[in-house]
Enzyme design. Structure first.
Site, PDB file in Angstrom:
ATOM      1  N   ASP A 255      -2.220  -4.844  -2.901  1.00 15.15           N
ATOM      2  CA  ASP A 255      -2.640  -5.934  -2.005  1.00 15.15           C
ATOM      3  C   ASP A 255      -1.516  -6.961  -1.910  1.00 15.15           C
ATOM      4  OD1 ASP A 255      -4.180  -8.206  -0.852  1.00 15.15           O
ATOM      5  OD2 ASP A 255      -5.894  -6.924  -1.285  1.00 15.15           O
TER       6      ASP A 255
ATOM      7  N   PHE B 157      -2.903 -11.520   1.397  1.00 13.60           N
ATOM      8  CA  PHE B 157      -2.865 -12.293   2.643  1.00 13.60           C
ATOM      9  C   PHE B 157      -4.226 -12.961   2.875  1.00 13.60           C
ATOM     10  CE2 PHE B 157      -3.323 -12.182   7.421  1.00 13.60           C
ATOM     11  CZ  PHE B 157      -2.519 -13.274   7.662  1.00 13.60           C
ATOM     12  N   THR B 158      -5.301 -12.180   2.780  1.00 13.06           N
ATOM     13  CA  THR B 158      -6.647 -12.759   2.870  1.00 13.06           C
ATOM     14  C   THR B 158      -7.438 -12.540   1.579  1.00 13.06           C
ATOM     15  OG1 THR B 158      -7.408 -10.702   3.886  1.00 13.06           O
ATOM     16  CG2 THR B 158      -6.880 -12.530   5.367  1.00 13.06           C
TER      17      THR B 158
ATOM     18  N   ASP C 172       3.155  -5.261   0.313  1.00 17.28           N
ATOM     19  CA  ASP C 172       2.748  -5.244   1.718  1.00 17.28           C
ATOM     20  C   ASP C 172       2.895  -3.804   2.216  1.00 17.28           C
ATOM     21  OD1 ASP C 172       2.730  -5.323   4.485  1.00 17.28           O
ATOM     22  OD2 ASP C 172       3.807  -7.232   4.614  1.00 17.28           O
TER      23      ASP C 172
ATOM     24  N   GLY D 105       2.159   8.838   5.149  1.00 18.69           N
ATOM     25  CA  GLY D 105       3.377   9.471   4.628  1.00 18.69           C
ATOM     26  C   GLY D 105       3.243   9.746   3.134  1.00 18.69           C
TER      27      GLY D 105
ATOM     28  N   TYR E 272      -6.355  -6.422  16.604  1.00 19.09           N
ATOM     29  CA  TYR E 272      -7.186  -5.745  15.599  1.00 19.09           C
ATOM     30  C   TYR E 272      -7.760  -4.443  16.172  1.00 19.09           C
ATOM     31  CZ  TYR E 272     -10.941  -5.289  12.079  1.00 19.09           C
ATOM     32  OH  TYR E 272     -11.786  -4.849  11.079  1.00 19.09           O
TER      33      TYR E 272
ATOM     34  N   HIS F 279     -14.950 -14.182   2.146  1.00 18.70           N
ATOM     35  CA  HIS F 279     -14.113 -15.376   2.127  1.00 18.70           C
ATOM     36  C   HIS F 279     -14.882 -16.540   2.762  1.00 18.70           C
ATOM     37  CE1 HIS F 279     -10.678 -17.921   2.518  1.00 18.70           C
ATOM     38  NE2 HIS F 279      -9.900 -17.012   1.972  1.00 18.70           N
TER      39      HIS F 279
END
Ligand code: NAD
Ligand code: UDP
Length: 316
Positions: free
Chosen positions: A33, A36-37, A58, A102, A145, A181
């Site tokens: 992770d 970011f959120t 990331d 990948g 999104y 959140h």
């Protein structure tokens, strides 16, 4: 057999619950992770477990690790969060999926993608079956999104056809529960926090638009069942609760359950806000023998209790 399981987005709302469940089933978890959120607070209770590992990374950049299965959940999920940096939102779905696919290709392992009901856009067919191709505005504010997730599905199916990767695609409908959140702008967290603070409840539009809400434990159960289903079942499969609510009725229910003095106020409806949403879960029932079990009142009470606890700790 103990497996090493990679959960991207494991520090987020759904991901943290998934990490907990997978550990409980006796597997090792590598939680990747970039926070970011998500937040370490969501997974702090797992950190004493020697089979739980966190990697700050990331997924838009390649990742070389050795694992047996991948759950790919990394992506901001609420409109407020994913519209904050829309270019990054498309990148995480497209570049992130390419990197994780990948990895799955190199290791010859199974990978599950957390897709979304947003692939149906503002649907013209109701309820939405998996066979519906959707009605998405490709240039609107939700496109980063919606189109990102649609492209991710394309990549999953092309890697499957071209490189014979074992894939699983779940289309997640609105999910709620503890560890949402508090500031992500989603309707559940907004209404509960507003009700607990006796502030105005902000209904967008006239509140007649609908959503169907699934409690997070049920969602995690469905995601895991999908991962463990026979290899020839790739999905996409809808996961969500077919009980449909008008947003105005949800506001009243939350006022009632919290005993709040809040009043409802009406605000403009955001652009491209879908008018109706309800999953057709016939396929999930048949192939996964899965359907949500948590009654909405029970799920709401558990979620309200979580936000009350945050308030007590002055974290709201
Ligand atoms: P969330 O924002 O709580 O979790 C997403 C996690 O991904 C966060 O911890 C975030 O920090 C992490 N992340 C974001 N970008 C990343 C990157 N580039 N690299 C590594 N990590 C990154 O959201 P959520 O509600 O838990 O959603 C999880 C997944 O489920 C998402 O893919 C979302 O699109 C999907 N989904 C959720 C819902 C819902 O109602 N919650 C509905 C449909 C689909
Ligand atoms: N909504 C609302 N008030 C709020 C937040 C959201 O009326 O304070 C509405 C929003 O316009 C949408 C619905 O609730 O119609 C669900 O919004 P959310 O952001 O939770 O999820 P999504 O639109 O992605 O399903």
């Amino acid at each position: 057999m103990k497996k090493r399981i990679l959960v991207t987005g494991g520090g987020g709302f759904i991901g943290s619950h998934l990490c907990g469940r997978v550990l409980k089933e006796g597997h090792e978890v590598l939680c990747v992770d970039n926070f970011f959120t998500g937040s370490k607070r969501n997974i702090v209770h797992l950190m004493d477990d020697p089979y739980f590992e966190i990697l700050r990374h990331d997924i838009c950049f390649p990742l070389y690790v050795e694992v047996d299965e991948i759950y790919n959940l990394a992506c901001p999920a609420s409109p407020v969060h994913y519209q904050k940096d829309p270019v990054q939102t498309t990148k995480v779905s497209v570049l992130g999926s390419i990197n994780m696919l990948g990895l799955a290709k190199r290791l010859k392992i199974k990978i599950l993608q957390a897709s979304t009901s947003e692939v149906y856009g503002d649907p013209e067919i109701h309820p939405q079956p998996e066979t519906y191709w959707g009605n998405v505005n490709p240039t609107g504010p939700r496109a980063c999104y919606d189109e990102g997730k649609r492209c991710a599905e394309t990549l999953f199916f092309d890697y499957h056809r071209q490189h014979k990767i074992k894939i699983k695609v779940v289309r997640i409908f609105n999910t709620y529960g503890p560890r949402m959140h508090p500031n992500d702008g989603r309707v559940m967290s907004n209404f509960i926090v507003q009700a607990l603070k006796n502030e105005s409840i902000t209904v967008y539009g006239d509140g007649t638009q609908t959503r169907s809400f699934c409690y997070v434990d049920d969602m995690v159960e469905g995601i895991i069942k999908m991962m463990n289903s026979p290899d020839d079942f790739t999905g996409p499969v809808n996961l969500g609760n077919p009980e449909e609510y008008r947003i105005i009725d949800l506001a009243e229910k939350i006022i009632d359950l919290t005993g709040s003095r809040s009043k409802i106020v009406f605000k403009p409806l955001p652009q491209d806000d879908p008018k109706r949403r309800r999953p057709d879960i016939t396929l999930a029932k048949k192939k996964l023998v899965w359907e949500p079990k948590t009654p909405v009142k029970e799920g709401l009470n558990k979620t309200i209790a979580y936000f009350e606890e945050l308030m007590r700790k002055r974290e709201l």
